[in-house]
Structures are given as C-alpha cells and as structure tokens.
Design an enzyme around this catalytic site. Structure first.
Site: not given
Ligand code: RB5
Length: 142
Positions: A7, A64, A66, A97, A133
């Site tokens: 994203d 993304c 996180t 694994h 596994h």
């Molecule tokens: C976008 O702001 C953020 O929510 C997305 O990149 C991600 O971290 C979601 O899990």
C-alpha cells in the site's frame, strides 16, 4: 518470479526491494500500488496472493506500514502462508519450517538495510522438506 505488492505505507520500501531484485537479476512482477497516494492494502494482498495460487509467481513480498494488515489479508486466500518477519532468524525459519510463500514486512517497523537482508534470507532459504513440517503444513490447509 517474485510477486510484489504494497500500500502507500510500503511503497517507498517496495522501490528499494525492486532495486535489490534488479541488482540480483531476480525476475519480479509489481502488482502495485504505484505511488504514495493513500490506498487499501487488501487489494494488493489479494493480487499477490492470487498470482501465487494461480502459479504465475512462486513467492511474494508484501509491504504496508506495519506488515500486519497486508499479511492478515493475504492469509485469507487458501494456499497462502504469509509470514510477517522483521528479523532474519524468522525469515529463515519460516521458509524452513512453514514453507512460507509470502514475506510480509512493515516499512514503518524496519529500516531498508535490515529489510533487504530479510528479503535476501527469505528468497535464498529452501523448505526443509522435513516430514513433520510437511504434516503441519497439511494440517493448516485442511
Ligand atoms: C496505513 O496507514 C496502514 O494502516 C497500513 O499500511 C498498515 O499498517 C495496516 O496494517
């Protein structure tokens, strides 16, 4: 062929991953997004997941902010084993694994240097093919 997706939060790090893949002559397909304009991570998670399930690509990398949302979304697709990794030990272990077919990372969590080491480890570690596994992976899919 490596499928790439992110994203807006992962866009800049995905560009660094693309540079790494180009420098290492690794084929890739970028499923977007293509700018830092705000967008929805499930869209790109599903594009990459579907490319793997269809056999178009062998592995994927999703980024993304996180790494959490995009990995949750990818793991909803049957046959996908997306691993959220922010260290090389996990990247190696999930290939050996879990035979993970997607690496997920958070661009707001790791720096570029570590992220590229994680990518390198993920792409260059083979599945162990160990019977226990294999059994556990089969249990995930059933
Ligand atoms: C976008 O702001 C953020 O929510 C997305 O990149 C991600 O971290 C979601 O899990």
């Amino acid at each position: 062929m490596v499928a790439l997706g992110s994203d807006h939060g992962g866009y800049a790090l995905k560009q660094e991953v693309i540079k790494y893949l180009q420098e290492n002559n690794i084929e890739y397909k970028d499923f977007g997004c293509y700018s830092e304009e705000s967008c929805d991570y499930p869209v790109y998670a599903k594009k990459v997941a579907n490319a793997i399930v269809s056999g178009e690509c062998e592995k994927g990398i999703l980024i993304c902010g996180t790494g959490i949302g995009i990995s949750i979304a990818a793991n909803k697709v049957k046959g996908i084993r997306a691993a959220l990794c922010h260290d090389t030990f996990s990247a190696q272990a999930t290939r050996e694994h879990n035979d993970a077919n997607i690496l997920a990372m958070g661009a707001r969590v790791v720096g570029t240097g570590l992220a590229l080491k994680i990518v390198d480890t993920f792409l260059n570690t083979a599945f162990s093919n160990d019977e226990r596994h294999i059994r556990r992976i089969e249990q995930i899919e059933s």
